[in-house]
Motif scaffolding. Sequence first.
Motif, PDB file in Angstrom:
ATOM      1  N   ALA A 158     -25.581 -17.002  13.658  1.00 29.64           N
ATOM      2  CA  ALA A 158     -25.859 -18.606  13.193  1.00 29.64           C
ATOM      3  C   ALA A 158     -24.241 -18.827  15.025  1.00 29.64           C
ATOM      4  O   ALA A 158     -24.250 -20.116  14.343  1.00 29.64           O
ATOM      5  N   ASP A 159     -23.666 -18.488  14.797  1.00 31.28           N
ATOM      6  CA  ASP A 159     -22.897 -18.919  15.667  1.00 31.28           C
ATOM      7  C   ASP A 159     -23.065 -19.111  16.695  1.00 31.28           C
ATOM      8  O   ASP A 159     -23.474 -19.821  17.642  1.00 31.28           O
ATOM      9  N   LYS A 160     -23.990 -18.086  17.536  1.00 27.23           N
ATOM     10  CA  LYS A 160     -25.093 -18.238  19.014  1.00 27.23           C
ATOM     11  C   LYS A 160     -25.677 -20.004  18.785  1.00 27.23           C
ATOM     12  O   LYS A 160     -25.924 -20.829  19.316  1.00 27.23           O
ATOM     13  N   ALA A 161     -26.316 -19.838  17.147  1.00 21.68           N
ATOM     14  CA  ALA A 161     -27.095 -20.741  17.568  1.00 21.68           C
ATOM     15  C   ALA A 161     -26.275 -22.719  17.237  1.00 21.68           C
ATOM     16  O   ALA A 161     -26.829 -23.222  17.866  1.00 21.68           O
TER      17      ALA A 161
ATOM     18  N   PRO B  63     -12.685 -28.605  23.768  1.00 23.24           N
ATOM     19  CA  PRO B  63     -11.996 -27.040  22.923  1.00 23.24           C
ATOM     20  C   PRO B  63     -13.421 -26.743  22.475  1.00 23.24           C
ATOM     21  O   PRO B  63     -13.724 -25.519  22.938  1.00 23.24           O
ATOM     22  N   VAL B  64     -14.408 -27.399  21.952  1.00 23.18           N
ATOM     23  CA  VAL B  64     -15.440 -26.919  20.921  1.00 23.18           C
ATOM     24  C   VAL B  64     -16.290 -26.684  21.646  1.00 23.18           C
ATOM     25  O   VAL B  64     -17.289 -25.907  21.863  1.00 23.18           O
ATOM     26  N   ILE B  65     -16.946 -27.146  22.801  1.00 20.97           N
ATOM     27  CA  ILE B  65     -17.175 -27.252  23.973  1.00 20.97           C
ATOM     28  C   ILE B  65     -17.380 -26.240  25.094  1.00 20.97           C
ATOM     29  O   ILE B  65     -18.425 -25.017  25.219  1.00 20.97           O
ATOM     30  N   LEU B  66     -15.894 -25.594  25.518  1.00 21.37           N
ATOM     31  CA  LEU B  66     -15.181 -24.188  26.492  1.00 21.37           C
ATOM     32  C   LEU B  66     -15.685 -23.341  24.774  1.00 21.37           C
ATOM     33  O   LEU B  66     -16.200 -22.280  25.077  1.00 21.37           O
ATOM     34  N   LYS B  67     -15.651 -23.084  23.270  1.00 21.35           N
ATOM     35  CA  LYS B  67     -16.010 -22.411  22.552  1.00 21.35           C
ATOM     36  C   LYS B  67     -17.764 -22.082  22.562  1.00 21.35           C
ATOM     37  O   LYS B  67     -17.974 -20.871  22.862  1.00 21.35           O
ATOM     38  N   ALA B  68     -17.925 -23.054  22.664  1.00 21.74           N
ATOM     39  CA  ALA B  68     -20.095 -23.057  22.645  1.00 21.74           C
ATOM     40  C   ALA B  68     -20.041 -21.731  23.504  1.00 21.74           C
ATOM     41  O   ALA B  68     -20.852 -21.267  24.201  1.00 21.74           O
ATOM     42  N   ARG B  69     -19.837 -22.466  25.159  1.00 19.68           N
ATOM     43  CA  ARG B  69     -19.418 -21.597  26.562  1.00 19.68           C
ATOM     44  C   ARG B  69     -19.505 -20.125  26.477  1.00 19.68           C
ATOM     45  O   ARG B  69     -20.038 -19.410  26.225  1.00 19.68           O
TER      46      ARG B  69
END
Length: 270
Positions: free
Chosen positions: A228-231, A258-264
């Motif tokens: 779910a995290d990866k999706a 910050p959200v983009i950095l976490k996703a990366r």
Amino acid sequence: MSAALPRSYLFVPGNRPERFDKAHAAGADAVILDLEDAVQPAEKPAARAAVLAAVSSEASPPAWVRINGSDTPWFNEDVAALSGQLGVAGIVLPKAETREQIEAVLATAHATLSILPIVETARGFASLAVLCAAPRVQRIVFGTLDFQIDLGIDGDGEELHLFRSQIVLASRLAGIAAPVDGVSTTITDTDAIEADARRGRRFGFGGKLCIHPKQIDAVHRAYAWSDADKAWAQRVLAAVETSHGAAVAVDGKMVDMPVILKARRILAGA
């Protein structure tokens, strides 16, 4: 935390050489051959000889070694025998409190040897900035059990929240890797072990000590990103790419840097 750094460090007693290969095969990211707490005083010299034989063998993978503390009669001999061995990935230094202790280990060290200082006393905690800034310190280990005894603390939960946060902060300020959390005393309750590891991860820790192979999978689950995290991360980055710089929301929430950095970070770790 670099993806290449261990999530799990498995201790194996240095006086049980018949367990060394089993420890390496147990699935931990790193193995620590232990000369300190796991070995009775009368067995220290024999344990050192067994560990030295293991790290000197080309057939054995590199291992970390927890030596005896600088306040013991075995410290100097441990350092002289082991820190220069190429089969020693690094030295785990118990009761770390000063830069001088680290420099004593490095005096005979090979060029790539790293140090994992264990903070397990009030003096060690008070010297966090010094320890984090010392040469070749890869990351800090939080020796929670001895720390509780030294400070008279009864409990491993909220009682240690302040100290865990400060260790993570000091590590980040020094630019070293995320610290390693202490052991869970339970061996068979994998739910409790995973919960302990997840708590450490929430605080910003990057790994955990293990005292039994049965603990490894639970620790790895705690430090793995879920499907779910990866999706979610994939949706975030896909939405950002198609937005061409415009404001964008994913799952009803605004996406900022910050959200983009976490996703990366999630996808890099995956």
